[in-house]
Motif scaffolding. Structure first.
Motif, PDB file in Angstrom:
ATOM      1  N   ALA A   5      11.824  55.625  30.341  1.00 28.86           N
ATOM      2  CA  ALA A   5      12.046  56.339  31.600  1.00 28.86           C
ATOM      3  C   ALA A   5      12.648  57.716  31.347  1.00 28.86           C
ATOM      4  CB  ALA A   5      12.949  55.514  32.515  1.00 28.86           C
ATOM      5  N   SER A   6      13.574  57.806  30.393  1.00 28.55           N
ATOM      6  CA  SER A   6      14.214  59.095  30.080  1.00 28.55           C
ATOM      7  C   SER A   6      13.194  60.091  29.537  1.00 28.55           C
ATOM      8  CB  SER A   6      15.338  58.894  29.048  1.00 28.55           C
ATOM      9  OG  SER A   6      16.359  58.074  29.577  1.00 28.55           O
ATOM     10  N   ILE A   7      12.275  59.623  28.708  1.00 32.66           N
ATOM     11  CA  ILE A   7      11.252  60.507  28.159  1.00 32.66           C
ATOM     12  C   ILE A   7      10.307  60.970  29.272  1.00 32.66           C
ATOM     13  CG2 ILE A   7       9.304  60.650  26.544  1.00 32.66           C
ATOM     14  CD1 ILE A   7      10.775  58.644  24.759  1.00 32.66           C
ATOM     15  N   GLU A   8       9.923  60.056  30.136  1.00 34.37           N
ATOM     16  CA  GLU A   8       9.016  60.407  31.223  1.00 34.37           C
ATOM     17  C   GLU A   8       9.677  61.366  32.215  1.00 34.37           C
ATOM     18  OE1 GLU A   8       6.003  56.573  31.482  1.00 34.37           O
ATOM     19  OE2 GLU A   8       7.824  56.557  32.706  1.00 34.37           O
ATOM     20  N   GLU A   9      10.949  61.192  32.466  1.00 37.71           N
ATOM     21  CA  GLU A   9      11.664  62.094  33.375  1.00 37.71           C
ATOM     22  C   GLU A   9      11.702  63.520  32.829  1.00 37.71           C
ATOM     23  OE1 GLU A   9      15.456  60.302  33.944  1.00 37.71           O
ATOM     24  OE2 GLU A   9      14.679  58.623  35.139  1.00 37.71           O
ATOM     25  N   ALA A  10      11.607  63.624  31.484  1.00 39.48           N
ATOM     26  CA  ALA A  10      11.591  64.949  30.858  1.00 39.48           C
ATOM     27  C   ALA A  10      10.183  65.548  30.851  1.00 39.48           C
ATOM     28  CB  ALA A  10      12.119  64.853  29.430  1.00 39.48           C
ATOM     29  N   GLY A  11       9.207  64.823  31.398  1.00 36.58           N
ATOM     30  CA  GLY A  11       7.854  65.358  31.541  1.00 36.58           C
ATOM     31  C   GLY A  11       6.878  64.960  30.458  1.00 36.58           C
ATOM     32  N   PHE A  12       7.206  63.934  29.662  1.00 40.53           N
ATOM     33  CA  PHE A  12       6.326  63.518  28.574  1.00 40.53           C
ATOM     34  C   PHE A  12       5.851  62.080  28.800  1.00 40.53           C
ATOM     35  CE2 PHE A  12       9.455  66.528  26.849  1.00 40.53           C
ATOM     36  CZ  PHE A  12       8.614  67.527  26.383  1.00 40.53           C
TER      37      PHE A  12
END
Length: 422
Positions: A5-12
């Motif tokens: 989730a943290s990676i996706e929140e950063a746009g990846f």
């Protein structure tokens, strides 16, 4: 999971990949959890702050989340493998499918996103249902890239109780000479995983059938058991100690102590493991030489067993006994007249009942013998202590200072059976 989730929140993009997806579908316990992402390593570092740069060259960093390590690797493709093990070049790519296409087996080329949906471009889930090990794409190409994958295929087939796909078998036969390109420590690690796995018997039977180990850098094939030599009654689940499992395999192959030590060194096991395996095989040889399997009276068998345990070490004797108890047919091969006198529970009891198993366990020390006799220190001291230890272990002397010193007072250093025996 929180990390994805943290990676996706950063746009990846980010996905669970590989073995954790496979084991989740099989209902097996999850071990290492790997994540593939479109983010570059420096971008992953920026998201999580503190990471361990475990493989920057290959796009991998390790992120600690709630005290647990997670490998996070950038989507990548790989070029030629000149050394038969490592890619000459790694290039980062933007899409997951390209990343999955470089992997070894179809059931290791699946991914799961944060939405829980399975990404399975090579029908790995179907192969799990079919219970088959199949390469991603052309098997010859996969094994040509990384020759260690051939051993991994056998290990997975044994561990999961799957069959090897026919194209995979063909690719293995075509590329098995490339195993000579693989470092012996990597081969040793794979064989060790086979020995420690769910079904070592099947693993080493498949290995024997494959002929792979004949092409290793160092000679190991002759030291491993063939399919016909493997004990069909081995109860592997009873052996938690991997060294005991190796002892079964080496005893089945007819290995002696020197050969066991040489094999362990060839596979780059550490010195302590090599010594343990060699000692366990020495127990087997010493028992045979002393006539253990021909002895028909219990007192004679006990004397041979205890003397062997003292000579080789009680740890080695215990390791040998574990192996023999878990594979009764090994004893049957050694007892020419049958196994009427094979009583492993008695041997275990005799080990437990020994009042002392080493010189350090005696109630007297070498310096006390020197003072008692008035003789100069020398090799006789070790010989006297060894004689005392044997008599204590056999129950002929109590492990008490008085009786031991009295017995030692007459010691002249001759061998057992002569006037000087304690």
């Amino acid at each position: 999971m929180k990390l994805i989730a943290s990676i996706e929140e950063a746009g990846f993009a980010a996905y669970l990949v590989g073995g954790c997806v496979r084991d989740r579908l099989l209902g097996r316990a999850l071990r290492d959890i790997d994540i593939a992402t479109s983010a570059f390593p420096e971008q992953v570092t920026a998201i999580f702050g503190k990471v361990v740069p475990t493989g920057l060259k290959h796009g991998t960093v390790t992120v600690l989340e709630d005290g647990c390590p997670f490998e996070v690797t950038t989507f990548r493709r790989e070029t030629a493998y000149s050394d038969g093990r490592h890619p000459d070049e790694v290039a980062f790519v933007p899409d997951l499918r390209t990343d999955l296409s470089r992997r070894d087996f179809t059931f290791n080329a699946m991914a799961v996103g944060s939405d829980g949906c399975l990404v399975d471009p090579f029908e790995g889930e179907a192969d799990l249902r079919r219970r088959v090990v199949r390469c991603v794409g052309d098997a010859r190409e996969r094994f040509g890239e990384d020759a260690l994958r051939m051993l991994r295929a056998i290990r997975f087939a044994a561990e999961l109780r799957f069959e090897l796909d026919e194209e995979l078998r063909s690719g293995l036969r075509a590329q098995r000479e490339r195993l000579a390109l693989v470092a012996m420590e990597r081969i040793g690690a794979e064989l060790d995983k086979m020995a420690g796995g769910a079904d070592p018997g099947r693993a080493f039977a498949l290995l024997a059938d494959s002929g792979l180990t004949r092409h290793a850098k160092e000679t190991v094939a002759a030291a491993l058991p063939g399919r016909a030599e493997l004990p069909p009654d081995a109860r592997w689940s009873e052996l938690d100690d991997e060294n005991a499992r190796w002892a079964v395999l080496l005893l089945a192959a007819g290995m002696d102590a020197a050969g066991a030590g040489e094999l362990a060194r060839s596979l780059r096991f550490n010195g302590k493991r090599a010594a343990r395996l060699a000692a366990a095989l020495r127990v087997d040889g010493d028992l045979r030489e002393a006539g253990f399997w021909e002895a028909t009276d219990e007192a004679g068998r006990r004397r041979i067993w205890i003397r062997t345990a003292l000579a080789c070490g009680t740890e080695a004797a215990g390791l040998w006994l574990q192996a023999m108890r878990a594979a009764p047919s090994l004893a049957a091969r050694r007892a020419a007249g049958g196994c009427a006198y094979w009583q492993p529970e008695r041997l275990a009891a005799w080990l437990r009942e020994m009042p002392a198993a080493s010189v350090s366990g005696l109630a007297v020390r070498g310096d006390e013998l020197v003072r008692l006799t008035g003789r100069k220190p020398g090799p006789w001291v070790a010989a006297a202590l060894a004689s005392l230890l044997e008599r204590v272990a056999l129950g002929e002397l109590p492990n008490e200072a008085g009786p031991l010193l009295q017995a030692a007072s007459s010691f002249t250093g001759e061998r057992e059976g002569e006037a000087g025996r304690i």
